[in-house]
Design a protein around this motif. Sequence first.
Motif, PDB file in Angstrom:
ATOM      1  N   GLY B 174       0.730  -1.283   0.005  1.00  0.00           N
ATOM      2  CA  GLY B 174      -0.113   0.149   0.129  1.00  0.00           C
ATOM      3  C   GLY B 174       0.777   1.386   0.179  1.00  0.00           C
ATOM      4  O   GLY B 174       1.799   1.277   0.807  1.00  0.00           O
ATOM      5  N   GLY B 175       0.584   2.169  -0.827  1.00  0.00           N
ATOM      6  CA  GLY B 175       1.462   3.424  -1.077  1.00  0.00           C
ATOM      7  C   GLY B 175       2.291   3.351  -2.202  1.00  0.00           C
ATOM      8  O   GLY B 175       2.799   4.472  -2.478  1.00  0.00           O
ATOM      9  N   GLU B 176       2.791   2.297  -2.479  1.00  0.00           N
ATOM     10  CA  GLU B 176       3.628   1.808  -3.685  1.00  0.00           C
ATOM     11  C   GLU B 176       3.200   0.941  -4.533  1.00  0.00           C
ATOM     12  O   GLU B 176       4.108   0.091  -5.151  1.00  0.00           O
ATOM     13  CB  GLU B 176       5.159   1.704  -3.141  1.00  0.00           C
ATOM     14  CG  GLU B 176       5.259   0.714  -2.161  1.00  0.00           C
ATOM     15  CD  GLU B 176       6.770   0.529  -1.560  1.00  0.00           C
ATOM     16  OE1 GLU B 176       7.478   1.381  -2.040  1.00  0.00           O
ATOM     17  OE2 GLU B 176       6.837  -0.586  -0.891  1.00  0.00           O
ATOM     18  N   CYS B 177       1.861   0.748  -4.490  1.00  0.00           N
ATOM     19  CA  CYS B 177       1.370  -0.205  -5.251  1.00  0.00           C
ATOM     20  C   CYS B 177       0.899   0.220  -6.676  1.00  0.00           C
ATOM     21  O   CYS B 177       0.199   1.066  -6.725  1.00  0.00           O
ATOM     22  CB  CYS B 177       0.213  -0.802  -4.511  1.00  0.00           C
ATOM     23  SG  CYS B 177      -0.674  -2.022  -5.502  1.00  0.00           S
ATOM     24  N   ASP B 178       1.280  -0.490  -7.756  1.00  0.00           N
ATOM     25  CA  ASP B 178       0.807  -0.075  -9.148  1.00  0.00           C
ATOM     26  C   ASP B 178      -0.496  -0.093  -9.281  1.00  0.00           C
ATOM     27  O   ASP B 178      -1.077   0.647 -10.058  1.00  0.00           O
ATOM     28  CB  ASP B 178       1.592  -1.026  -9.993  1.00  0.00           C
ATOM     29  CG  ASP B 178       2.996  -0.520 -10.229  1.00  0.00           C
ATOM     30  OD1 ASP B 178       3.558   0.418  -9.567  1.00  0.00           O
ATOM     31  OD2 ASP B 178       3.794  -1.368 -11.119  1.00  0.00           O
ATOM     32  N   LEU B 179      -1.176  -1.196  -8.926  1.00  0.00           N
ATOM     33  CA  LEU B 179      -2.473  -1.436  -8.888  1.00  0.00           C
ATOM     34  C   LEU B 179      -3.272  -0.175  -8.208  1.00  0.00           C
ATOM     35  O   LEU B 179      -4.254   0.144  -8.873  1.00  0.00           O
ATOM     36  CB  LEU B 179      -2.863  -2.720  -8.201  1.00  0.00           C
ATOM     37  CG  LEU B 179      -4.415  -3.335  -8.742  1.00  0.00           C
ATOM     38  CD1 LEU B 179      -4.372  -3.589 -10.046  1.00  0.00           C
ATOM     39  CD2 LEU B 179      -4.540  -4.641  -7.946  1.00  0.00           C
ATOM     40  N   GLN B 180      -2.666   0.173  -6.888  1.00  0.00           N
ATOM     41  CA  GLN B 180      -3.580   1.216  -6.312  1.00  0.00           C
ATOM     42  C   GLN B 180      -3.506   2.438  -6.982  1.00  0.00           C
ATOM     43  O   GLN B 180      -4.262   3.210  -7.340  1.00  0.00           O
ATOM     44  CB  GLN B 180      -2.839   1.505  -4.824  1.00  0.00           C
ATOM     45  CG  GLN B 180      -3.451   1.551  -4.064  1.00  0.00           C
ATOM     46  CD  GLN B 180      -3.041   1.596  -2.566  1.00  0.00           C
ATOM     47  OE1 GLN B 180      -1.859   1.882  -2.757  1.00  0.00           O
ATOM     48  NE2 GLN B 180      -3.414   1.282  -1.399  1.00  0.00           N
ATOM     49  N   ASP B 181      -2.252   2.771  -7.681  1.00  0.00           N
ATOM     50  CA  ASP B 181      -1.901   4.171  -8.211  1.00  0.00           C
ATOM     51  C   ASP B 181      -2.924   4.245  -9.662  1.00  0.00           C
ATOM     52  O   ASP B 181      -3.533   5.009  -9.891  1.00  0.00           O
ATOM     53  CB  ASP B 181      -0.330   4.229  -8.683  1.00  0.00           C
ATOM     54  CG  ASP B 181       0.160   4.323  -7.438  1.00  0.00           C
ATOM     55  OD1 ASP B 181      -0.367   4.636  -6.284  1.00  0.00           O
ATOM     56  OD2 ASP B 181       1.540   4.305  -7.451  1.00  0.00           O
ATOM     57  N   GLN B 182      -2.658   2.824 -10.195  1.00  0.00           N
ATOM     58  CA  GLN B 182      -3.526   2.984 -11.647  1.00  0.00           C
ATOM     59  C   GLN B 182      -4.748   2.949 -11.479  1.00  0.00           C
ATOM     60  O   GLN B 182      -5.572   3.499 -12.373  1.00  0.00           O
ATOM     61  CB  GLN B 182      -2.853   1.890 -12.301  1.00  0.00           C
ATOM     62  CG  GLN B 182      -1.353   2.140 -12.740  1.00  0.00           C
ATOM     63  CD  GLN B 182      -0.829   1.051 -13.674  1.00  0.00           C
ATOM     64  OE1 GLN B 182      -1.278   0.372 -14.417  1.00  0.00           O
ATOM     65  NE2 GLN B 182       0.400   0.749 -13.728  1.00  0.00           N
TER      66      GLN B 182
END
Lengths: 254, 743
Positions: B174-182
């Motif tokens: 969390g916080g450096e997750c590509d899925l989260q960001d994208q």
Amino acid sequence: MLGRLAAQRFREIRQVFRQIPLVSRSFSTALNYHLDTPDNNPDLPWEFTEANKVKVKEVLSHYPSNYKQSAVIPLLDLAQQQHGGWLTVSSMNEVARIIEVAPIRVYEVATFYSMFNRTKVGKYHLLVCGTTPCMLRGSRDIEDALLKHLGVKRNEVTKDGLFSVGEMECMGCCVNAPMITVADYSNGSEGYTYNYYEDVTPKRVVEIVEALRRGEKPPRGTQNPKRINSGPEGGNTTLLGEPKPPPCRDLDAC
Amino acid sequence: MGLGLLASRTLLRSGKIQPGNFTSLLRRCIVSTTELQNAEAAQAQAQPDTDLPKRSPVGGARVHFPNPEDAIEVFVDGYPVKIPKGMTVLQACEIAGVDIPRFCYHSRLSIAGNCRMCLVEVEKSPKPVASCAMPALPGMKIKTDTPIAKKAREGVMEFLLMNHPLDCPICDQGGECDLQDQSMAFGSDRGRFTETKRSVVDKNLGPLVKTVMTRCIQCTRCVRFATEIAGVQDLGMLGRGSGEEIGTYVERLMTSELSGNVIDICPVGALTSKPFAFKARNWELKGTETIDVTDAVGSNIRIDSRGPEVMRIVPRLNEDINEEWISDKTRFFYDGLKRQRLNDPMIRGPDGRFKAVSWRDALAVVAEVIHQVKPDEIVGVAGKLSDAESMMALKDFLNKMGSNNVWCEGNGPNPNADIRSGYIMNTSISGLEKADVFLLVGTQPRVEAAMVNARIRKTVRATQAKVGYVGPATDLNYDHEHLGTGPQILKEIAEGRHPFSSTLTNAKNPCIIVGAGVFERNDKDAIFSVVETIAGRAKVVRPDWNGLNVLLLNAAQAAALDLGLIPDSGKKIESSKFIYLMGADDVNLEKVPEDAFVVYQGHHGDRGVYRANVIFPASAFSEKEGTYVNTEGCVQTTVPAVPTVGDARDDWKIIRALSEVAGACLPYDSLSAIRSRMRTVAPNLLNIDERQPATFSYSLKPESHQETGTVPFGTVVENFYMTDSITRASKVMAQCRTLLLKI
Ligand code: SF4
Ligand code: FES
Ligand code: FES
């Protein structure tokens, strides 16, 4: 007062949840990882029989020597026939050794295809088609009848090791739905057969099972005596004479 | 760094430059549903302005045209860009400054094309195309922000999130997750999936990588990494459809020295760091860009710390050294920095026990003893992890005391420090990619310098380069020809009696790598002269190519030789009365005479401490600024990330203080002063991040008349995970050793 309100609210919420059908999604029948058992672990030796070694050579000769790995599916199939219908870890390792790839590359293939069994099956592995046309024509009843008759669950082997029942997707003879397939591993890879029994009824499948138990080979194909192959019941109903040319245009003129 | 983070940074940066353009940028990355429902209106609205602002490539990507004729022109959102033939649509977009969202594509791995996140619209193509797998064709009109592309991404995102647990609050990624960001940038704001999600059994990949397989989005980056870069074919994609999962099928740990990198490449939190699990959130961490000292490669790392504690270590991109990978030792040894630390000066009392004393007392005791011994009975040994500054100070101090018996561990009794090309990797690590035949002499790069090994593997995979290896049988994770175990084989090659010698002579860029383990051998000079003969025969050293390399073992070695830390004679320890161990733990302490006075200056209570009479606590590499030279002669510095523990001081400061107490004050009292002193000895040590090519070649070396022995080459690094005082103190490394090294 407050308590009663809360209780009522709770009941309402529960009601809402009841209405949602709890669908259970069924995934592939076997686990995607291996658990060591006495009859399936990497330490068991496994080898192709002498006769099959010749076949292995033959299979390999179909592919250029730098693309040996293309032979993975035929070899797995051969191994499965030889090993009574299922693949042990050691048999997959042996295939990997022959085609010179890492074992995991063979595991990937074997787990991908549902026709490779990685758990024990019966000598006669009965596969009921579960896809829409067969299902509409009563494949559920067929399966129930089989399971009830043999007293097993799906993918379970009977005590005598003779039968197991599995499910398959459309095998391409929907025209004679419902159907089952019998994979016969009772005679090793030499006597291996993979026969379709079509137009079956719950009664007929039980008869087939009993015939197999007696060692007979019931005739494959449609089980409806009034049909020939996939022809209509009681003879042709269409295409009785020379077909008429299409009415739209005169083909000879163009 | 997560790709999304990168993307948002680029967006931010370009936003800062053109504040007026910010709204249009917002429109680009956040999809509003009205636009989707009303495609025509959106299209009308998105009419290209006539004077488009200039865009710069994503992440400063540079285009390299191997062949200028092969340049083609494509249009990305209306901008013409010139790219070399053979690039994919995604790369073309990157050069045009458009960051395409992606999960499975990774520039250093093969293309899989299975996540579909990178869909873009291409004019005249009936449906959106996966840009990562589509070669760019001349004149292609690529559209990355049309309603179709946006809708495609949103749809893919919805499918990816369908079976994703959405447990970000308890996920370490969390916080450096590509899925989260994208999903923030390209996804929808709500899901429509109401069925049960699937769950997947977690796999045990060993003590380093933690798996939460339910989070996996089946991008297969980890599988490709393991197969292609790490060279261990253990991971695979098992099953099919929604039952698909990553695993090893049979119970197996990931036995690779690079396994930690799958943590970085996994775009979601399916593979995370086990030692770091639930220790901190990444936004609370302070990143310090520094270098690694556990081997001679000097991998570029970022130390993430919270307060006084090192929380984790992640790699930094450096194309010339470690690309974007680091070895497991580099990544996970940091817990050793917290254990067994020396934090007070100590003196061993008459009862054999250590007593903590003040710096003043400890220094006074040592100063007194050093004046009581004869100058040639004084010996100084610098440890594996010493920085150049402290080695300079140690040498200067002992010289002032009249002794010149200073050396660095691992360099052997009489290192050839005169000619620089005789102890560094002349080809440079990235230069190895040009070699087409390797000859490894007495070195197992896989355990001695994992990043060098990864480079050789990359070359072998890409160009089918041949590798010949002389030394004990080992697994190098690429195809190699095991020529033999002893120096006799080298002789045969040198005399042209061995089939491999013709392979070498026919090679275009032959490359010989000699391990630093050879330094410790008695027949070292003979081996080097045989190697030179081979090099001469095969034209390994030419004006345009220098393929004669030495692969060093420790971070301190190259700088020590640059600074001239060479002992007068090899037998000095036996006759010494005063031994100054500056972090040296691997000297043979049995040889130390009973009545010798041993000072141990270091940061860990390791082997050296058992024999020490006085202990000076020093700071570790994560706590000080120091210059290190890596095996290819590249100078880099560490940067303090955390404060030192207890009363510890920087190494050079301790020696400077001691010199004052001993009445032989060293003439520098700041880092810059000591560096100017270094400039007079080895000017190259001040050219940070530069490789000074060695100017003199071997031909200047005096002939050796020694005969090669018959003793086979040994294994130099027995235990990859524990090679120095910090790694030996680390619990994680101890676990790795027991679980992963099959001894
Ligand atoms: S574990 Fe991570 S890297 Fe591997 S396939 Fe799943 S999401 Fe991709
Ligand atoms: S649906 Fe059963 S065979 Fe096609
Ligand atoms: S990045 Fe193109 S399909 Fe995954």
